[in-house]
Design an enzyme around this catalytic site. Structure first.
Site, short mmCIF file in Angstrom:
data_model
loop_
_atom_site.label_atom_id
_atom_site.label_comp_id
_atom_site.label_asym_id
_atom_site.label_seq_id
_atom_site.Cartn_x
_atom_site.Cartn_y
_atom_site.Cartn_z
N LYS A 41 0.80 -1.20 0.00
CA LYS A 41 0.00 0.00 0.00
C LYS A 41 0.85 1.26 0.00
O LYS A 41 0.40 2.34 -0.41
CB LYS A 41 -0.87 0.01 1.26
CG LYS A 41 -1.73 -1.22 1.39
CD LYS A 41 -2.34 -1.34 2.80
CE LYS A 41 -3.03 -2.66 2.96
NZ LYS A 41 -2.77 -3.28 4.25
N GLY A 42 2.08 1.17 0.47
CA GLY A 42 2.91 2.34 0.72
C GLY A 42 3.15 3.25 -0.47
O GLY A 42 3.26 4.45 -0.33
N GLU A 97 7.94 2.87 -5.59
CA GLU A 97 7.99 2.31 -4.23
C GLU A 97 8.12 3.45 -3.22
O GLU A 97 8.67 4.51 -3.52
CB GLU A 97 9.20 1.36 -4.17
CG GLU A 97 9.61 0.84 -2.82
CD GLU A 97 8.63 -0.13 -2.19
OE1 GLU A 97 7.43 0.13 -2.21
OE2 GLU A 97 9.10 -1.15 -1.64
N ASP A 98 7.61 3.23 -2.02
CA ASP A 98 7.68 4.26 -0.99
C ASP A 98 9.10 4.48 -0.47
O ASP A 98 9.59 5.61 -0.44
CB ASP A 98 6.73 3.94 0.19
CG ASP A 98 6.86 2.51 0.71
OD1 ASP A 98 7.81 1.79 0.32
OD2 ASP A 98 6.00 2.11 1.52
N ASP A 101 14.98 0.28 1.95
CA ASP A 101 15.65 0.14 3.25
C ASP A 101 16.81 -0.85 3.08
O ASP A 101 17.87 -0.47 2.58
CB ASP A 101 14.59 -0.33 4.25
CG ASP A 101 15.06 -0.32 5.69
OD1 ASP A 101 15.97 0.45 6.00
OD2 ASP A 101 14.51 -1.07 6.50
N LYS A 129 17.05 4.92 2.35
CA LYS A 129 17.88 4.87 3.55
C LYS A 129 19.13 4.06 3.23
O LYS A 129 19.23 2.89 3.59
CB LYS A 129 17.12 4.16 4.68
CG LYS A 129 16.07 4.99 5.38
CD LYS A 129 15.65 4.36 6.71
CE LYS A 129 14.44 3.50 6.56
NZ LYS A 129 13.81 3.11 7.85
N PHE A 150 13.03 5.50 11.48
CA PHE A 150 11.79 4.87 11.04
C PHE A 150 10.79 5.98 10.75
O PHE A 150 10.49 6.80 11.61
CB PHE A 150 11.23 3.90 12.08
CG PHE A 150 10.15 3.05 11.49
CD1 PHE A 150 10.48 1.94 10.72
CD2 PHE A 150 8.82 3.37 11.65
CE1 PHE A 150 9.48 1.17 10.12
CE2 PHE A 150 7.81 2.61 11.05
CZ PHE A 150 8.15 1.51 10.29
N ASP A 157 3.57 3.47 6.85
CA ASP A 157 2.83 3.20 8.08
C ASP A 157 3.72 2.76 9.23
O ASP A 157 4.85 2.30 9.04
CB ASP A 157 1.81 2.09 7.83
CG ASP A 157 2.48 0.72 7.72
OD1 ASP A 157 3.30 0.54 6.80
OD2 ASP A 157 2.20 -0.16 8.56
N ARG A 163 -0.50 6.45 7.44
CA ARG A 163 -0.30 6.52 5.98
C ARG A 163 -0.88 7.82 5.42
O ARG A 163 -0.43 8.33 4.41
CB ARG A 163 -1.02 5.35 5.28
CG ARG A 163 -0.42 3.99 5.58
CD ARG A 163 -1.06 2.96 4.65
NE ARG A 163 -0.83 1.59 5.08
CZ ARG A 163 0.25 0.88 4.80
NH1 ARG A 163 1.23 1.42 4.11
NH2 ARG A 163 0.38 -0.37 5.21
P1 IMP Z 1 13.45 -3.39 2.38
O1 IMP Z 1 13.07 -4.68 1.74
O2 IMP Z 1 14.21 -3.59 3.65
O3 IMP Z 1 14.16 -2.44 1.45
O4 IMP Z 1 12.14 -2.73 2.89
C1 IMP Z 1 11.31 -2.04 2.11
C2 IMP Z 1 9.91 -1.95 2.70
O5 IMP Z 1 9.93 -1.89 4.14
C3 IMP Z 1 9.29 -0.66 2.27
O6 IMP Z 1 8.58 -0.83 1.09
C4 IMP Z 1 8.39 -0.33 3.44
O7 IMP Z 1 7.14 -0.94 3.26
C5 IMP Z 1 9.07 -0.91 4.64
N1 IMP Z 1 9.85 0.11 5.36
C6 IMP Z 1 11.19 0.28 5.38
N2 IMP Z 1 11.56 1.32 6.13
C7 IMP Z 1 10.42 1.87 6.59
C8 IMP Z 1 10.14 3.02 7.41
O8 IMP Z 1 11.02 3.75 7.89
N3 IMP Z 1 8.82 3.25 7.68
C9 IMP Z 1 7.81 2.47 7.18
N4 IMP Z 1 8.03 1.41 6.40
C10 IMP Z 1 9.32 1.10 6.11
MG MG Z 2 6.65 -1.03 0.81
#
Ligand code: IMP
Ligand code: MG
Length: 175
Positions: A41-42, A97-98, A101, A129, A150, A157, A163
């Site tokens: 949803k992000g 994508e939102d 990470d 990040k 975070f 969310d 959101r």
């Molecule tokens: P990754 O697979 O670790 O890169 O994570 C990506 C997903 O984790 C993003 O699409 C978000 O849904 C969630 N996410 C990562 N960091 C945050 C944050 O700071 N706040 C909220 N959701 C996050």
């Molecule tokens: Mg996401």
């Protein structure tokens, strides 16, 4: 645990950053059409805002992948919850994508979508990040680089809440 939310990127800064990203896409895809894949949803808030400033033909599809649940750390396990409605073969695709990470989610997804033979595949993220990265993933288009905090708002969310905030806030956990 008690916490508060501190503004990190204001509504105006966000709007400006999103317009800048749209300008870059407009320049790079001039005369072509783009197929946006929103990661729900992000990514919804970012994609709808971004797409309003795109001046080529735009089509959209949505995909849902597993995220953190109510935790704030990535498990490295990615699962498709909702697949695309349409094939992407031969299309110019941009994943929207939102936040990136660790990069696990996008590493998995980009490989999966590349196998479906799009004409091109790019990644557009609202936030990044980089200090948290454990993969080689790098967004082709990016709104903002942020520190290891975070964050919530504009689609992001914490336990499914916030959101709807029109800015990006950092969740500060009290000691
Ligand atoms: P990754 O697979 O670790 O890169 O994570 C990506 C997903 O984790 C993003 O699409 C978000 O849904 C969630 N996410 C990562 N960091 C945050 C944050 O700071 N706040 C909220 N959701 C996050
Ligand atoms: Mg996401």
């Amino acid at each position: 645990m008690s916490y508060r939310i501190e503004t990190l990127i204001t509504r105006d800064e966000l709007a400006e950053g999103i317009k800048r990203v749209a300008d870059e896409i407009n320049r790079d895809y001039k005369g072509r059409s783009v197929h946006l894949i929103c990661i729900i949803k992000g990514g919804v808030f970012f994609m709808t805002e971004l797409s309003k400033y795109l001046d080529m033909d735009v089509t959209m599809d949505f995909m849902a992948v597993s995220s953190y649940g109510s935790d704030t750390v990535s498990s490295g396990v990615v699962k498709i919850i909702k697949d695309l409605d349409e094939p992407i073969e031969g299309r110019d695709v941009i994943i929207v994508e939102d936040i990136i990470d660790t990069g696990y989610t996008m590493e998995y997804l980009m490989e999966l979508l590349r196998d479906r033979k799009p004409a091109s595949l790019k990644l557009c993220a609202m936030l990044d990040k980089p200090s948290r990265r454990v993969t080689d993933i790098k967004p082709d288009y990016l709104g903002f680089t942020i520190e290891d905090k975070f964050v919530v708002g504009f689609g992001l969310d914490y336990d499914q809440k916030y959101r709807n905030l029109n800015y990006i806030g950092a969740v500060i956990f009290d000691e």
